[in-house]
Write an enzyme that holds these catalytic residues in place. Structure first.
Site, PDB file in Angstrom:
ATOM      1  N   PRO A 203       0.862  -1.109   0.010  1.00  0.00           N
ATOM      2  CA  PRO A 203       0.219  -0.049   0.285  1.00  0.00           C
ATOM      3  C   PRO A 203       0.742   1.274  -0.125  1.00  0.00           C
ATOM      4  CG  PRO A 203      -0.591  -1.313   1.751  1.00  0.00           C
ATOM      5  CD  PRO A 203       0.609  -2.098   0.983  1.00  0.00           C
ATOM      6  N   GLY A 204       0.639   2.427  -0.719  1.00  0.00           N
ATOM      7  CA  GLY A 204       0.926   3.823  -0.894  1.00  0.00           C
ATOM      8  C   GLY A 204       2.264   3.809  -1.726  1.00  0.00           C
ATOM      9  N   THR A 205       2.548   2.873  -2.450  1.00  0.00           N
ATOM     10  CA  THR A 205       3.668   2.570  -3.293  1.00  0.00           C
ATOM     11  C   THR A 205       3.673   3.598  -4.723  1.00  0.00           C
ATOM     12  OG1 THR A 205       3.061   0.606  -4.074  1.00  0.00           O
ATOM     13  CG2 THR A 205       4.658   0.519  -2.266  1.00  0.00           C
ATOM     14  N   LYS A 207       0.075   2.667  -6.730  1.00  0.00           N
ATOM     15  CA  LYS A 207      -0.407   2.179  -7.654  1.00  0.00           C
ATOM     16  C   LYS A 207      -1.578   2.874  -8.539  1.00  0.00           C
ATOM     17  CE  LYS A 207      -1.173  -1.109  -5.288  1.00  0.00           C
ATOM     18  NZ  LYS A 207      -0.731  -1.120  -3.333  1.00  0.00           N
ATOM     19  N   THR A 208      -2.365   3.367  -8.217  1.00  0.00           N
ATOM     20  CA  THR A 208      -3.594   4.001  -8.026  1.00  0.00           C
ATOM     21  C   THR A 208      -2.827   5.381  -8.923  1.00  0.00           C
ATOM     22  OG1 THR A 208      -5.077   3.492  -6.568  1.00  0.00           O
ATOM     23  CG2 THR A 208      -5.623   5.884  -8.221  1.00  0.00           C
ATOM     24  N   HIS A 423      18.058   1.334  28.734  1.00  0.00           N
ATOM     25  CA  HIS A 423      17.297   0.702  27.424  1.00  0.00           C
ATOM     26  C   HIS A 423      18.094   1.248  26.438  1.00  0.00           C
ATOM     27  CE1 HIS A 423      14.415  -1.997  26.329  1.00  0.00           C
ATOM     28  NE2 HIS A 423      14.311  -1.713  25.423  1.00  0.00           N
ATOM     29  N   GLU A 424      17.462   2.452  26.313  1.00  0.00           N
ATOM     30  CA  GLU A 424      17.909   3.067  25.080  1.00  0.00           C
ATOM     31  C   GLU A 424      19.662   2.633  24.556  1.00  0.00           C
ATOM     32  OE1 GLU A 424      15.604   2.715  22.701  1.00  0.00           O
ATOM     33  OE2 GLU A 424      13.773   2.702  24.721  1.00  0.00           O
ATOM     34  N   HIS A 427      20.418  -0.233  22.619  1.00  0.00           N
ATOM     35  CA  HIS A 427      20.077  -0.559  21.087  1.00  0.00           C
ATOM     36  C   HIS A 427      21.216   0.474  20.567  1.00  0.00           C
ATOM     37  CE1 HIS A 427      16.606  -3.027  22.076  1.00  0.00           C
ATOM     38  NE2 HIS A 427      16.070  -1.789  22.531  1.00  0.00           N
ATOM     39  N   ASP A 499      10.729  -5.829  21.692  1.00  0.00           N
ATOM     40  CA  ASP A 499      12.160  -6.463  21.347  1.00  0.00           C
ATOM     41  C   ASP A 499      12.356  -8.098  20.901  1.00  0.00           C
ATOM     42  OD1 ASP A 499      12.805  -3.710  21.212  1.00  0.00           O
ATOM     43  OD2 ASP A 499      14.342  -4.082  23.304  1.00  0.00           O
TER      44      ASP A 499
END
EC number: 3.4.24.-
Length: 637
Positions: A203-205, A207-208, A423-424, A427, A499
């Site tokens: 979706p959203g690429t 096509k329409t 925590h961050e 990462h 995670d």
């Protein structure tokens, strides 16, 4: 809104007409008193009669007049039979000074209209109410008519120049445009242009948009309809609408028919729990016949779009129908930059905005995502009464698109804030140490959406396939947050549930789909989780491996997760100074981008520039020793 306004105006007009007619009849009919013949004669003899008018009506004389004591609009009415009575009255009138006025003759048309107008009004009102009850006009008879919208106007046509990031897809559609413009060129060489083009992609690429651009370049009528518009609750309506659509298309040939979300009507026949949907299958059968049946549809090209090509009926995809499939994928970094340029045409951008940098920071974004990003940036800038969109607006918009709006008013305890920061930070450190892990482009402890904080971990470049080391490093990066909590606080929280979900999914696919398990070998087990499940087709699929293999699959997944967890623990233990530095800096400035993180690791300080709207660089300089000591004091508390 317009329809409601028109209906309101119509009802008001009907009400005004009714009020006007009633008022007319009330004002045009004065007060009339029936008077007996004898009373009239007595009043006439007594000289009380002021004026009269005599008019013959159906064998009698209708005498209408006023007495001298009557008001201006007050009359009496009496009827005198023909013969002696009439002669007596006429003789009496001649002897008096009563004014005899000529009778007012009423036109036959006036009489007719005054009689018929009330019935006409009632009929019109009844017809309109019946119209509304049926949904307008002959709606019952129009169920079988196509709901396709026809676009023929030349204004605001979409061109290929309005579509960016899909150069190969546009090239595939150029042949369709050339055929619609000059079909003889192909006919002379015996070439057969594809009757149907199927656009497949997420979706959203665009096509329409590609279909609209194709019609705009060719300059031909463009019929647009959704797959769900064919099928209704009544039997036979879908097939009738397909026939009507192609009848209209033949009248406007050469033309284009665009069917959006064709999987709503074109999915496999006979599939589905409890059997197939007869009405939908009948509609699909009619569509198959119209596309390639006995009757040829010259000059009609069908373009359809779907993101579920795997569930379409095979007969729909065979040569002669949708015999050309074009995959419209998410754009790469060059395509994303081109898409951003298209959507930035009508937006004033500050010189600090670098579209190429934005494109590099948004891998996996579709064209619709990028358009939404710039629109959010414009809204953020307008909210602050800016005249141009700057880099900070783009950054804020990116965060809003990825994680939602910031929850700056949320009250967070000091302990939770520390947990989120480390925590961050876990990462971030994993992303810095491992070359194959996703790189952290931005890390923040500001709550957004449902997250207490988040790290934007994106691939270092666009990837179309991944190696085993890349997948393992990605799992290590996902586990870095939980490992950091365990190392620093000696306890764990629920913040890593997403995670774990992503890491477990990667490990499972490595074992069951990608054949990356040394113990089980290059085999695939069960339904591919990379593809989407079609319940009607896959419901009865049996497990194609034994319970022993299922146990070994679980053991392999656990082994991969445990090994990656231990690897993450080793990395963070060896680089604890970096973890402390990043976490303590986050507690002070809340948000760090990739450039700041790199400068912080290399020099121990943030670069000489402002990082937030509230704090200056001099206030946020930190070093490893100072922050480590502060951490020790916090843990003692």
């Amino acid at each position: 809104m317009n329809r409601v306004f028109r209906n309101t105006i119509f009802y008001l007009l009907i009400l005004l007409v009714v009020i006007g007619v009633v008022s007319y009849f009330q004002t045009s009919n004065p007060k009339t008193e029936n008077m007996s013949y004898s009373t009239f004669i007595k009043n006439l003899d007594d000289g009380k009669v002021d004026s009269v008018s005599v008019q013959p009506v159906r064998g009698v004389y209708e005498v209408k007049g006023q007495l001298k004591n009557y008001d201006k609009d007050q009359y009496f009415l009496t009827h005198v039979p023909e013969g002696k009575g009439a002669d007596q009255i006429f003789n009496a009138l001649k002897k008096t000074d009563v004014k005899v006025e000529p009778a007012q003759e009423t036109s036959g048309w006036v009489t007719f209209l005054t009689t018929i107008i009330p019935f006409v009004i009632i009929f019109i009102l009844f017809f309109f109410l019946l119209n509304q009850a049926q949904g307008g006009g002959s709606r019952v008879m129009n169920f079988g008519k196509s709901k396709a919208k026809l676009y023929t106007e030349e204004k605001k046509r979409v061109k290929f120049k309005d579509v960016a990031g899909a150069d190969e897809e546009k090239q595939e559609l150029v042949e369709v445009v050339e055929f619609l413009k000059d079909p003889r060129k192909f006919a002379e060489l015996g070439a057969r242009i594809p009757k149907g083009v199927l656009l497949v992609g997420p979706p959203g690429t665009g096509k329409t948009l590609l279909a609209k651009a194709c019609a705009g370049e060719a300059g031909v009528p463009f019929f647009s309809i959704s797959g769900s518009d064919f099928v209704e609750m009544f039997v036979g309506v879908g097939a009738s609408r397909v026939r009507d659509l192609f009848e209209n298309a033949k009248k406007n040939a050469p033309c284009l028919i665009f069917i959006d979300e064709i999987d709503a009507v074109g999915r496999q026949r006979g599939a589905g729990l409890g059997g197939g949907h007869d009405e939908r299958e009948q509609t699909l059968n009619q569509l198959l016949v119209e596309m390639d049946g006995f009757s040829a549809n010259e000059g009609i090209i069908i373009i359809a779009a779907t993101n579920r090509a795997d569930i379409l009926d095979p007969a729909l995809l065979r040569p002669g129908r949708f015999d050309r499939q074009i995959t419209v994928d998410r754009p790469d970094v060059i395509g994303r930059e081109a898409v951003l340029k298209v959507h930035a045409r009508n937006k004033p951008l500050d010189e600090t905005v670098n579209l190429k940098s934005i494109a590099m920071r948004t891998p996996g974004f579709s064209g619709a995502d990028l358009e939404n990003l710039l629109n959010e940036a414009a809204l953020v800038a307008a909210r602050q009464n800016k005249k141009k969109i700057d880099a900070r607006d783009i950054d804020e918009a990116t965060d809003r698109v990825i994680a939602g709006p910031a929850k700056k008013s949320r009250v967070i305890s000091k302990k939770e804030r520390n947990i989120v920061a480390y925590h961050e930070g876990g990462h971030t450190v994993i992303g810095l140490v491992l070359d194959e892990a996703d790189m952290v482009h931005k890390v923040t402890i500001v709550p957004r959406g449902q997250a207490g904080g988040y790290a934007v971990m994106l691939p270092r470049e666009d990837r179309y396939f991944q190696t085993k080391p890349e997948l393992l490093d990605k799992i290590v990066g996902l586990l870095g947050g939980r490992v950091a909590e365990e190392i620093i606080f000696g306890e764990v929280s629920t913040g890593a549930h997403n995670d774990f979900q992503r890491a477990t999914n990667i490990a499972r696919r490595m074992v069951t789909e990608f054949g990356m398990s040394e113990k089980l070998g290059p085999l695939q087990f069960g339904q591919s989780q990379g593809g989407q499940v079609f319940l009607g087709r896959d419901f009865n699929n049996e497990q194609n491996y034994s319970d022993q293999i299922a146990y070994e699959i679980d053991q392999e997944i656990q082994r991969i997760i445990k090994e990656c967890y231990e690897r993450a623990k080793q990395i963070l233990t060896e680089n604890r100074d970096k973890l402390e530095l990043i976490a303590q800096t986050l507690l002070k400035v809340e948000t760090l981008d990739a450039e700041q993180i790199k400068h912080l690791i290399d020099h121990g300080t943030l670069p000489e520039r402002n990082f937030s709207d509230d704090e200056k660089n001099d206030d946020v300089k930190v070093n490893i020793l100072t922050k480590t000591e502060e951490k020790k004091d916090d843990t003692k508390e």
